[in-house]
Write a protein that holds these residues in place. Structure first.
Motif, short mmCIF file in Angstrom:
data_model
loop_
_atom_site.label_atom_id
_atom_site.label_comp_id
_atom_site.label_asym_id
_atom_site.label_seq_id
_atom_site.Cartn_x
_atom_site.Cartn_y
_atom_site.Cartn_z
N VAL A 113 -1.10 11.68 34.24
CA VAL A 113 -2.28 11.09 33.60
C VAL A 113 -2.55 11.73 32.25
O VAL A 113 -2.83 11.05 31.26
N VAL A 114 -2.49 13.06 32.20
CA VAL A 114 -2.70 13.79 30.96
C VAL A 114 -1.62 14.86 30.86
O VAL A 114 -1.37 15.61 31.81
N SER A 115 -0.95 14.92 29.74
CA SER A 115 0.16 15.85 29.58
C SER A 115 -0.32 17.23 29.14
O SER A 115 -1.44 17.40 28.64
N TYR A 116 0.55 18.21 29.32
CA TYR A 116 0.25 19.56 28.85
C TYR A 116 0.03 19.56 27.34
O TYR A 116 -0.89 20.20 26.83
N GLY A 117 0.85 18.80 26.63
CA GLY A 117 0.70 18.72 25.18
C GLY A 117 -0.64 18.14 24.76
O GLY A 117 -1.22 18.56 23.76
N THR A 118 -1.14 17.17 25.50
CA THR A 118 -2.44 16.59 25.20
C THR A 118 -3.55 17.61 25.43
O THR A 118 -4.51 17.69 24.65
N LEU A 119 -3.41 18.40 26.49
CA LEU A 119 -4.38 19.48 26.71
C LEU A 119 -4.36 20.47 25.55
O LEU A 119 -5.42 20.94 25.10
N LEU A 120 -3.18 20.77 25.05
CA LEU A 120 -3.07 21.69 23.91
C LEU A 120 -3.70 21.08 22.65
O LEU A 120 -4.32 21.79 21.85
N ARG A 121 -3.55 19.78 22.48
CA ARG A 121 -4.16 19.13 21.32
C ARG A 121 -5.68 19.26 21.36
O ARG A 121 -6.32 19.57 20.35
N LEU A 122 -6.27 19.05 22.52
CA LEU A 122 -7.71 19.24 22.67
C LEU A 122 -8.08 20.70 22.43
O LEU A 122 -9.09 21.01 21.78
N TYR A 123 -7.29 21.60 22.97
CA TYR A 123 -7.53 23.03 22.83
C TYR A 123 -7.58 23.45 21.36
O TYR A 123 -8.51 24.14 20.93
N PHE A 124 -6.60 22.99 20.59
CA PHE A 124 -6.54 23.38 19.19
C PHE A 124 -7.54 22.63 18.31
O PHE A 124 -8.08 23.21 17.36
N SER A 125 -7.80 21.38 18.61
CA SER A 125 -8.60 20.57 17.68
C SER A 125 -10.09 20.66 17.90
O SER A 125 -10.87 20.48 16.95
N VAL A 126 -10.53 20.94 19.14
CA VAL A 126 -11.97 20.85 19.38
C VAL A 126 -12.53 21.91 20.33
O VAL A 126 -13.69 22.27 20.23
#
Length: 217
Positions: free
Chosen positions: A105-118
């Motif tokens: 449903v949600v990838s590790y990379g997408t979690l990292l994108r949220l982590y870095f961006s917001v």
């Protein structure tokens, strides 16, 4: 939240903190991960550190595909994984969250994108305003080699893209995760009117919802 203990913060109003405007009212526009962890059956775990775990938990518990978020400590020993000891800044721990998610449903990379961006500012060194000290550092604790590779490659990708005006301070580290005390768990959800949450964490959640409307609810 070390600069004022939770009880002390709750006893005063937001205006009395006399602190400058929040810095996470808008997500930083950054590219998606080029090299992501392939999805696998079952649930996966990610451990991320980026300042006070209250705010990190508040953002990621609203992400589609995330099953649970636990606040805790990573990078030190089990014996020193308590709030009082970690707050001395001598244990090697970072305040962190453990995210259990469905990678289909949600990838590790997408979690990292949220982590870095917001979810936090990855350019701050040994702190995350208004908190300072290595326990508030920006750090990723990969749970397997694929996560480690993806994290390092994404940091390099963001650096090449000049996604931030200052160098990325985030380190890829090793270390076990230990859950924090019960009163820290789901803190933002249980204490929505807490001055610290209102001042620093609600803007992050609002920014995440605005930037990723199909992902963060």
């Amino acid at each position: 939240m070390k600069f004022l203990l939770p009880v002390a913060i709750a006893a005063i109003g937001v205006g009395a903190l006399s602190i400058p405007p929040a810095t996470a009212e808008r997500a930083v526009p950054i590219p998606t991960v080029v090299s992501d962890v392939p999805p696998t059956p079952g649930l996966a775990t990610a451990v991320l550190a980026g300042g006070c775990f209250w705010g990190m938990e508040a953002v990621f518990e609203r992400v589609k595909g995330v099953k649970s978020v636990v606040s805790g400590y990573a990078g030190g020993t089990r014996q020193t994984a308590t709030y009082d000891q970690v707050s001395t800044e001598r244990t090697g721990h970072a305040e962190a969250i453990r995210i259990t998610y469905d990678p289909r449903v949600v990838s590790y990379g997408t979690l990292l994108r949220l982590y870095f961006s917001v979810a936090h500012d990855p350019t701050q060194v040994n702190g995350q305003y208004p908190d300072s000290g290595p326990s508030y550092r920006s750090a990723i604790f990969p749970q397997n080699p694929s996560q480690a590779l993806t994290a390092r490659r994404y940091i390099a990708q963001l650096t090449r893209a000049k996604a931030f005006p200052k160098p990325i301070a985030t380190k890829v580290e090793t270390g076990a995760f230990y859950p924090a005390e019960a009163y820290h768990q789901d803190f933002a959800r249980r204490n929505p009117s807490h001055p610290y949450i209102m001042r620093w964490d609600r803007p992050k959640v609002a920014a995440a919802k605005a930037a990723y409307p199909g992902l963060v609810g």
